[in-house]
Write a protein that holds these residues in place. Sequence first.
Motif, PDB file in Angstrom:
ATOM      1  N   ASN A  34      12.654   1.082  -2.365  1.00  0.00           N
ATOM      2  CA  ASN A  34      11.530   1.262  -3.307  1.00  0.00           C
ATOM      3  C   ASN A  34      11.559   2.731  -3.538  1.00  0.00           C
ATOM      4  N   ALA A  35      12.857   3.200  -3.405  1.00  0.00           N
ATOM      5  CA  ALA A  35      13.173   4.897  -4.071  1.00  0.00           C
ATOM      6  C   ALA A  35      14.179   4.611  -5.050  1.00  0.00           C
ATOM      7  N   PHE A  95       6.429   7.453 -22.259  1.00  0.00           N
ATOM      8  CA  PHE A  95       6.558   5.921 -21.726  1.00  0.00           C
ATOM      9  C   PHE A  95       8.055   5.603 -21.629  1.00  0.00           C
ATOM     10  N   ARG A  96       8.615   5.659 -20.159  1.00  0.00           N
ATOM     11  CA  ARG A  96       9.929   5.370 -19.848  1.00  0.00           C
ATOM     12  C   ARG A  96       9.890   4.569 -18.545  1.00  0.00           C
ATOM     13  N   PRO A  97       9.923   3.455 -18.616  1.00  0.00           N
ATOM     14  CA  PRO A  97       9.807   2.495 -17.379  1.00  0.00           C
ATOM     15  C   PRO A  97      10.986   2.939 -16.377  1.00  0.00           C
ATOM     16  N   SER A  98      12.065   3.262 -16.691  1.00  0.00           N
ATOM     17  CA  SER A  98      13.128   3.749 -15.901  1.00  0.00           C
ATOM     18  C   SER A  98      12.716   4.950 -15.119  1.00  0.00           C
ATOM     19  N   ALA A  99      11.526   5.774 -15.417  1.00  0.00           N
ATOM     20  CA  ALA A  99      11.165   6.875 -14.437  1.00  0.00           C
ATOM     21  C   ALA A  99      10.045   6.691 -13.878  1.00  0.00           C
ATOM     22  N   ALA A 100       9.613   5.474 -13.881  1.00  0.00           N
ATOM     23  CA  ALA A 100       8.395   5.048 -13.119  1.00  0.00           C
ATOM     24  C   ALA A 100       8.734   4.928 -11.774  1.00  0.00           C
ATOM     25  N   THR A 134       2.515  -2.955 -17.273  1.00  0.00           N
ATOM     26  CA  THR A 134       1.661  -1.550 -17.883  1.00  0.00           C
ATOM     27  C   THR A 134       1.618  -0.741 -16.590  1.00  0.00           C
ATOM     28  N   CYS A 135       2.031  -1.183 -15.354  1.00  0.00           N
ATOM     29  CA  CYS A 135       1.864  -0.379 -14.144  1.00  0.00           C
ATOM     30  C   CYS A 135       3.100   0.605 -14.490  1.00  0.00           C
ATOM     31  N   GLU A 136       4.207   0.326 -14.780  1.00  0.00           N
ATOM     32  CA  GLU A 136       5.400   1.089 -14.959  1.00  0.00           C
ATOM     33  C   GLU A 136       5.168   2.102 -15.991  1.00  0.00           C
ATOM     34  N   LEU A 137       4.471   1.590 -17.355  1.00  0.00           N
ATOM     35  CA  LEU A 137       4.245   2.567 -18.162  1.00  0.00           C
ATOM     36  C   LEU A 137       3.348   3.630 -17.792  1.00  0.00           C
ATOM     37  N   ALA A 138       2.140   3.337 -17.110  1.00  0.00           N
ATOM     38  CA  ALA A 138       1.059   4.151 -16.573  1.00  0.00           C
ATOM     39  C   ALA A 138       1.751   5.155 -15.780  1.00  0.00           C
ATOM     40  N   CYS A 139       2.674   4.776 -15.069  1.00  0.00           N
ATOM     41  CA  CYS A 139       3.342   5.577 -13.926  1.00  0.00           C
ATOM     42  C   CYS A 139       4.087   6.581 -14.619  1.00  0.00           C
ATOM     43  N   VAL A 175      18.317  11.109 -15.523  1.00  0.00           N
ATOM     44  CA  VAL A 175      17.815  11.890 -16.834  1.00  0.00           C
ATOM     45  C   VAL A 175      17.319  13.168 -16.398  1.00  0.00           C
ATOM     46  N   LYS A 176      16.387  13.476 -15.351  1.00  0.00           N
ATOM     47  CA  LYS A 176      15.769  14.367 -15.031  1.00  0.00           C
ATOM     48  C   LYS A 176      16.453  14.896 -13.460  1.00  0.00           C
ATOM     49  N   ASN A 177      17.277  14.225 -13.111  1.00  0.00           N
ATOM     50  CA  ASN A 177      18.047  14.715 -11.784  1.00  0.00           C
ATOM     51  C   ASN A 177      16.892  15.000 -10.647  1.00  0.00           C
ATOM     52  N   ARG A 178      16.320  13.640 -10.144  1.00  0.00           N
ATOM     53  CA  ARG A 178      15.551  13.785  -9.185  1.00  0.00           C
ATOM     54  C   ARG A 178      15.162  12.407  -8.668  1.00  0.00           C
TER      55      ARG A 178
END
Length: 160
Positions: free
Chosen positions: A100-101, A30-35, A17-22, A106-109
């Motif tokens: 941890n980074a 809701f894109r966990p890979s962008a969390a 859920t933390c990944e989804l909320a982030c 997808v969004k180049n960041r």
Amino acid sequence: MAKVLMLNPEKCISCRTCELACSFKHDKEFRPSAARVNVVQFEKEGISVPLMCLQCDTAACEKVCPTGALKRNIATGALEVDDNKCIRCKMCIQACPFGNASYDSVKNRVLRCDLCGGDPQCARFCPGGAITYVEATAGALAKKRAYAAKFKEVLQEVSK
């Protein structure tokens, strides 16, 4: 008084859920890979650990940034990325000793925890209480160090 994110892996139920909320907080999707938080599962040990930027006092990522794109937010204490200054060299990702980074292709960041401006959504929506946002008292910081030491032991066992 400053606040810190506290992790309690024994309470993590691997719901993610933390990944989804982030990802929803930052991208309205809701894109966990962008969390900025990722749940790492250690199946053999039977634990899951939510991981995100530890907001190091002396941060290697900040030191290696060639453009000064990483700056500490005075109000929250979070190291934040200025996307306008960031050249996407990814040196900060390589420099983080905890991994941890990350990079969002997808969004180049560069992705790193910014404490959601002082209201971390991962902590707000964690149903098991594995992530909390608490006052940085001496007791809380001691507990944080104890969990870090325990996590280090698990990582050493896993890497054998």
